[in-house]
Design an enzyme around this catalytic site. Structure first.
Site, PDB file in Angstrom:
ATOM      1  N   ASP A  82      -7.446  43.391 -19.429  1.00  0.00           N
ATOM      2  CA  ASP A  82      -8.613  43.945 -20.209  1.00  0.00           C
ATOM      3  C   ASP A  82      -9.726  42.955 -20.600  1.00  0.00           C
ATOM      4  OD1 ASP A  82     -10.161  45.977 -20.834  1.00  0.00           O
ATOM      5  OD2 ASP A  82      -9.443  46.221 -22.924  1.00  0.00           O
ATOM      6  N   ARG A 122     -16.744  43.091 -20.323  1.00  0.00           N
ATOM      7  CA  ARG A 122     -17.617  42.257 -21.463  1.00  0.00           C
ATOM      8  C   ARG A 122     -17.825  40.647 -21.206  1.00  0.00           C
ATOM      9  NH1 ARG A 122     -12.922  43.601 -25.536  1.00  0.00           N
ATOM     10  NH2 ARG A 122     -12.109  44.468 -23.781  1.00  0.00           N
ATOM     11  N   TRP A 123     -16.838  40.117 -20.331  1.00  0.00           N
ATOM     12  CA  TRP A 123     -17.019  38.774 -19.984  1.00  0.00           C
ATOM     13  C   TRP A 123     -18.179  38.871 -19.007  1.00  0.00           C
ATOM     14  CZ3 TRP A 123     -17.271  35.939 -15.628  1.00  0.00           C
ATOM     15  CH2 TRP A 123     -17.031  34.318 -15.787  1.00  0.00           C
ATOM     16  N   HIS A 160     -15.345  41.429 -13.195  1.00  0.00           N
ATOM     17  CA  HIS A 160     -13.958  41.839 -12.265  1.00  0.00           C
ATOM     18  C   HIS A 160     -13.766  40.760 -11.276  1.00  0.00           C
ATOM     19  CE1 HIS A 160     -13.807  45.544 -14.166  1.00  0.00           C
ATOM     20  NE2 HIS A 160     -14.959  46.099 -13.777  1.00  0.00           N
ATOM     21  N   LEU A 173       9.315  36.632  -6.211  1.00  0.00           N
ATOM     22  CA  LEU A 173       8.626  37.077  -7.520  1.00  0.00           C
ATOM     23  C   LEU A 173       8.312  38.514  -6.982  1.00  0.00           C
ATOM     24  CD1 LEU A 173       6.875  37.259 -10.014  1.00  0.00           C
ATOM     25  CD2 LEU A 173       4.928  36.264  -8.839  1.00  0.00           C
TER      26      LEU A 173
HETATM   27  C1  IPE Z   1      -6.709  49.541 -19.494  1.00  0.00           C
HETATM   28  O1  IPE Z   1      -7.989  49.086 -19.854  1.00  0.00           O
HETATM   29  C2  IPE Z   1      -6.834  49.836 -18.033  1.00  0.00           C
HETATM   30  C3  IPE Z   1      -6.602  48.625 -17.127  1.00  0.00           C
HETATM   31  C4  IPE Z   1      -6.516  47.329 -17.748  1.00  0.00           C
HETATM   32  C5  IPE Z   1      -6.412  48.746 -15.684  1.00  0.00           C
HETATM   33  P1  IPE Z   1      -9.169  50.090 -20.036  1.00  0.00           P
HETATM   34  O2  IPE Z   1     -10.706  49.114 -20.599  1.00  0.00           O
HETATM   35  O3  IPE Z   1      -9.500  51.068 -19.126  1.00  0.00           O
HETATM   36  O4  IPE Z   1      -8.778  50.595 -21.448  1.00  0.00           O
HETATM   37  P2  IPE Z   1      -9.635  51.661 -22.728  1.00  0.00           P
HETATM   38  O5  IPE Z   1     -10.237  52.762 -21.882  1.00  0.00           O
HETATM   39  O6  IPE Z   1     -10.325  50.655 -23.302  1.00  0.00           O
HETATM   40  O7  IPE Z   1      -8.384  51.953 -23.495  1.00  0.00           O
HETATM   41  C1  IPE Z   2     -10.256  45.854 -17.264  1.00  0.00           C
HETATM   42  O1  IPE Z   2     -11.345  45.160 -17.635  1.00  0.00           O
HETATM   43  C2  IPE Z   2     -10.116  45.909 -15.746  1.00  0.00           C
HETATM   44  C3  IPE Z   2     -10.332  47.291 -15.450  1.00  0.00           C
HETATM   45  C4  IPE Z   2     -10.184  48.322 -16.355  1.00  0.00           C
HETATM   46  C5  IPE Z   2     -10.644  47.846 -14.173  1.00  0.00           C
HETATM   47  P1  IPE Z   2     -12.424  46.182 -18.183  1.00  0.00           P
HETATM   48  O2  IPE Z   2     -13.525  46.799 -17.195  1.00  0.00           O
HETATM   49  O3  IPE Z   2     -11.964  47.483 -18.987  1.00  0.00           O
HETATM   50  O4  IPE Z   2     -13.366  45.247 -19.183  1.00  0.00           O
HETATM   51  P2  IPE Z   2     -14.007  45.776 -20.733  1.00  0.00           P
HETATM   52  O5  IPE Z   2     -12.930  46.230 -21.558  1.00  0.00           O
HETATM   53  O6  IPE Z   2     -15.089  46.863 -20.429  1.00  0.00           O
HETATM   54  O7  IPE Z   2     -14.519  44.475 -21.254  1.00  0.00           O
HETATM   55 MG    MG Z   3     -11.421  47.558 -21.109  1.00  0.00          MG
END
Ligand code: IPE
Ligand code: IPE
Ligand code: MG
Length: 224
Positions: A12, A16-17, A29, A122
């Site tokens: 996650d 934001r990054w 991403h 793995l």
């Molecule tokens: C969880 O991250 C799903 C993945 C990392 C694929 P999200 O960013 O979707 O989670 P919530 O919605 O903040 O809980």
């Molecule tokens: C997790 O990063 C990856 C996916 C859910 C695909 P996010 O896209 O949720 O990143 P944040 O949490 O918005 O920063």
């Molecule tokens: Mg997220």
């Protein structure tokens, strides 16, 4: 020292990054993929047998179409360019979640699984369109249909994670402390590390630091 067989990761913080450093969630991403490569290497170095990566949840369909399309384009690219190399490294790829994607992506995923199915170094479980609640509901439906008795063993056999031991360690990056519908049953006794760093900033050193701390934990499983 605790053995470490299976690490699961909620990757996650990409969005934001990306916004912070490149003014674009999608750039986050893309950068997150580099971390995936680092953690695959780190898993091999640490002799981990199973690495489960949460890449797209059943809830992530609620995101803007532009972001979803970008994520799946990245994935397609990764499969086309990297699976051969993973195969050479004796890595097995398994998809968790329901494969309801474009015919092209479904085929790529199936072919990648098939190609690497006999590999033994793995196993990478890629959770894509995965949600733990729907996995559990599907398992109970199968058990009902097959008239199997309700038991822990039978449930395990009907989950998508059948033949995969439960995670010893769960890492969630991105400074958020929640499970977001990931492996709710399988994580019952996992050690959980919530990491402040966003996924693209996470690296092999961070991974090793967490593993070192994990190994020192006294795991009780109810005993004393
Ligand atoms: C969880 O991250 C799903 C993945 C990392 C694929 P999200 O960013 O979707 O989670 P919530 O919605 O903040 O809980
Ligand atoms: C997790 O990063 C990856 C996916 C859910 C695909 P996010 O896209 O949720 O990143 P944040 O949490 O918005 O920063
Ligand atoms: Mg997220």
């Amino acid at each position: 020292m605790n053995p470490l067989n299976h690490v699961a990761i909620i990757m996650d913080g990409n969005g934001r990054w990306g916004l912070k450093y490149k003014n674009s969630r999608n750039a986050g991403h893309k950068a997150g993929l580099n971390t995936v490569e680092k953690i695959i290497k780190g898993s091999i170095k640490n002799k981990i047998s199973f690495l489960t990566l949460f890449a797209f949840s059943t809830e992530n369909w609620k995101r803007p179409k532009k972001e979803i399309n970008y994520l799946f384009a990245l994935l397609e690219n990764f499969l086309v360019n990297r699976v051969e190399e993973l195969h050479k490294q004796n890595i097995k790829l398994k998809i968790l979640g329901s494969k309801k994607f474009s015919p092209k992506l479904n085929k790529l995923l199936n072919n990648s699984e098939k190609k690497t199915s006999k590999n033994t170094k793995l196993q990478i479980n890629l959770a894509l369109n995965y949600g733990s609640k729907s996995e559990l509901i599907d398992a109970f439906k199968k058990m009902k249909k097959n008239k199997s008795s309700i038991s822990e063993k039978n449930l395990n056999k009907n989950l998508q994670t059948k033949n995969i031991p439960d995670p010893d360690l769960l890492i969630r990056t991105g400074n958020t402390k929640r499970l977001s519908n990931f492996l709710l049953w399988q994580l019952a006794y996992s050690e959980i590390f919530f990491e402040k760093k966003l996924w693209p900033a996470f690296n092999g050193k961070d991974f090793n630091r967490i593993i070192k701390d994990y190994k020192k934990i006294k795991r009780n499983f109810g005993k004393i």
